[in-house]
Design a protein around this motif. Structure first.
Motif, PDB file in Angstrom:
ATOM      1  N   SER A 267       0.891  10.559  -4.825  1.00  0.00           N
ATOM      2  CA  SER A 267       1.686  11.565  -5.029  1.00  0.00           C
ATOM      3  C   SER A 267       2.216  12.410  -5.345  1.00  0.00           C
ATOM      4  O   SER A 267       1.718  13.360  -5.970  1.00  0.00           O
ATOM      5  CB  SER A 267       2.269  11.405  -3.455  1.00  0.00           C
ATOM      6  OG  SER A 267       2.166  11.107  -2.543  1.00  0.00           O
ATOM      7  N   LEU A 268       2.533  10.923  -6.749  1.00  0.00           N
ATOM      8  CA  LEU A 268       3.446  11.595  -8.300  1.00  0.00           C
ATOM      9  C   LEU A 268       2.536  12.108  -8.946  1.00  0.00           C
ATOM     10  O   LEU A 268       2.719  13.122  -9.534  1.00  0.00           O
ATOM     11  CB  LEU A 268       3.925  10.323  -8.766  1.00  0.00           C
ATOM     12  CG  LEU A 268       5.818  10.315  -8.004  1.00  0.00           C
ATOM     13  CD1 LEU A 268       6.228   8.750  -8.751  1.00  0.00           C
ATOM     14  CD2 LEU A 268       6.611  11.525  -8.901  1.00  0.00           C
TER      15      LEU A 268
ATOM     16  N   PRO B 144       0.808  -1.473   0.014  1.00  0.00           N
ATOM     17  CA  PRO B 144       0.172  -0.108  -0.008  1.00  0.00           C
ATOM     18  C   PRO B 144       0.918   1.258  -0.398  1.00  0.00           C
ATOM     19  O   PRO B 144       0.579   2.061  -0.503  1.00  0.00           O
ATOM     20  CB  PRO B 144      -0.669  -0.172   0.940  1.00  0.00           C
ATOM     21  CG  PRO B 144      -0.982  -1.333   1.596  1.00  0.00           C
ATOM     22  CD  PRO B 144       0.399  -2.370   1.140  1.00  0.00           C
ATOM     23  N   ALA B 145       2.091   1.173   1.041  1.00  0.00           N
ATOM     24  CA  ALA B 145       3.426   2.408   0.586  1.00  0.00           C
ATOM     25  C   ALA B 145       3.221   2.766  -0.701  1.00  0.00           C
ATOM     26  O   ALA B 145       3.958   3.833  -1.549  1.00  0.00           O
ATOM     27  CB  ALA B 145       4.416   1.582   1.433  1.00  0.00           C
ATOM     28  N   ALA B 146       3.547   1.922  -1.566  1.00  0.00           N
ATOM     29  CA  ALA B 146       4.315   1.629  -2.950  1.00  0.00           C
ATOM     30  C   ALA B 146       2.615   2.964  -3.576  1.00  0.00           C
ATOM     31  O   ALA B 146       2.892   3.783  -4.137  1.00  0.00           O
ATOM     32  CB  ALA B 146       4.465   0.865  -4.324  1.00  0.00           C
TER      33      ALA B 146
ATOM     34  N   LEU C  90      10.495   4.480 -10.179  1.00  0.00           N
ATOM     35  CA  LEU C  90       9.449   4.889 -10.139  1.00  0.00           C
ATOM     36  C   LEU C  90      10.064   6.096 -10.549  1.00  0.00           C
ATOM     37  O   LEU C  90       9.077   6.497 -11.147  1.00  0.00           O
ATOM     38  CB  LEU C  90       9.397   4.146  -8.889  1.00  0.00           C
ATOM     39  CG  LEU C  90       7.385   5.415  -9.345  1.00  0.00           C
ATOM     40  CD1 LEU C  90       6.281   4.258  -9.836  1.00  0.00           C
ATOM     41  CD2 LEU C  90       6.974   5.341  -7.797  1.00  0.00           C
ATOM     42  N   PHE C  91      10.675   7.059 -10.078  1.00  0.00           N
ATOM     43  CA  PHE C  91      10.282   8.476 -10.502  1.00  0.00           C
ATOM     44  C   PHE C  91      11.127   8.581 -11.817  1.00  0.00           C
ATOM     45  O   PHE C  91      10.452   9.679 -12.317  1.00  0.00           O
ATOM     46  CB  PHE C  91      11.665   9.460  -9.926  1.00  0.00           C
ATOM     47  CG  PHE C  91      10.678   9.205  -8.314  1.00  0.00           C
ATOM     48  CD1 PHE C  91      10.521  10.996  -8.186  1.00  0.00           C
ATOM     49  CD2 PHE C  91      10.856   8.793  -7.511  1.00  0.00           C
ATOM     50  CE1 PHE C  91       9.817  11.134  -6.659  1.00  0.00           C
ATOM     51  CE2 PHE C  91       9.974   9.368  -5.672  1.00  0.00           C
ATOM     52  CZ  PHE C  91       9.430  10.469  -5.831  1.00  0.00           C
ATOM     53  N   ARG C  92      12.093   7.652 -12.533  1.00  0.00           N
ATOM     54  CA  ARG C  92      12.150   7.728 -13.756  1.00  0.00           C
ATOM     55  C   ARG C  92      10.850   7.201 -14.661  1.00  0.00           C
ATOM     56  O   ARG C  92      10.754   8.832 -16.322  1.00  0.00           O
ATOM     57  CB  ARG C  92      13.302   6.764 -14.290  1.00  0.00           C
ATOM     58  CG  ARG C  92      15.368   8.212 -13.938  1.00  0.00           C
ATOM     59  CD  ARG C  92      15.947   6.610 -14.464  1.00  0.00           C
ATOM     60  NE  ARG C  92      16.168   5.889 -14.498  1.00  0.00           N
ATOM     61  CZ  ARG C  92      16.848   4.869 -13.084  1.00  0.00           C
ATOM     62  NH1 ARG C  92      16.930   5.718 -11.987  1.00  0.00           N
ATOM     63  NH2 ARG C  92      16.431   3.600 -12.421  1.00  0.00           N
TER      64      ARG C  92
END
Length: 230
Positions: free
Chosen positions: A19-20, A11-13, A54-56
């Motif tokens: 949020s992103l 769930p944290a993912a 994930l950010f990329r």
């Protein structure tokens, strides 16, 4: 990176992805992801790499420092140390501990005695020092994670390596024709991992890398290891 897609999910993912997508501050979700990864037994290096991917994928060049810091703080908070047995794996770097390396050295000295070899002619320690003056726990974790990844990338499987103290690491290597190539590869990997994980400003530049000769006996090798950790 993950053996099964289901291993990645927590769930944290989801919270971090949300949020992103909403362009919100990702630090709180990154903290919870760090806690979840730690509780699942995922190393800090893998957790940072995971978040960077994930950010990329979301179009960022790299994960923000604030979010990496929160991830490291959450991972630390989720780590529960155990005292039942000597710890042989350093959680922050993913390398062995000093105790682990001493055990491997004992095996090398034992084999040398059986086959009448001279250890300081067959083996050596490659020492890496990337330490800088700071007291920030997240900086320590990120630095250790990046250096651990660089050492594994340079030497791969089969080379005993350990974190001796914050910013100080050792690799047990053979004295053969590959020694120089290994040092060159290590310097390249250190630079690449520092940039990839946004920790180049947290590491000694350039890192100190040198070959330390091993003494004649395991007892003196233990004394050498102790002196290196001071």
């Amino acid at each position: 990176m993950w053996l099964r897609p289901g291993d990645w999910y927590t769930p944290a993912a989801d919270a971090l992805v949300e949020s992103l997508e909403a362009r919100l501050d990702t630090a709180p979700a990154a903290y919870r992801l760090g806690q979840a990864r730690s509780a699942a037994g995922v190393g800090i290096t893998e957790a940072i790499d995971d978040m960077a991917v994930l950010f990329r994928a979301a179009g960022y060049e790299s994960a923000p420092i604030r979010s990496i810091r929160s991830l490291c703080e959450g991972w630390t908070a989720g780590t529960v140390p155990t005292m039942d047995a000597p710890i042989m794996t350093d959680a922050e770097s993913g390398l062995g501990t000093a105790e682990y390396l001493l055990q491997r050295l004992a095996e090398v000295y034992g084999a040398a005695a059986r086959f009448e070899h001279v250890v300081n002619e067959t083996h050596a320690l490659v020492i890496v020092d990337v330490s800088v003056e700071n007291t920030d726990p997240w900086q320590r974790i990120a630095r250790n994670a990046a250096t651990g990844a660089a050492l594994r990338g340079a030497y791969g499987e089969g080379h005993p390596m350990a974190r001796l103290s914050d910013g100080l690491y050792a690799v047990l290597v053979e004295r053969d024709e590959t020694l120089g190539d290994g040092l060159a590869s290590l310097r390249v990997h250190l630079g690449e991992r520092a940039i990839d994980m946004n920790v180049d400003s947290l590491m000694r530049q350039p890192p100190r890398v040198w070959v330390e000769s091993l003494p004649g006996t395991h007892a003196y090798a233990c004394a050498l290891m102790e002196s290196l950790q001071r």
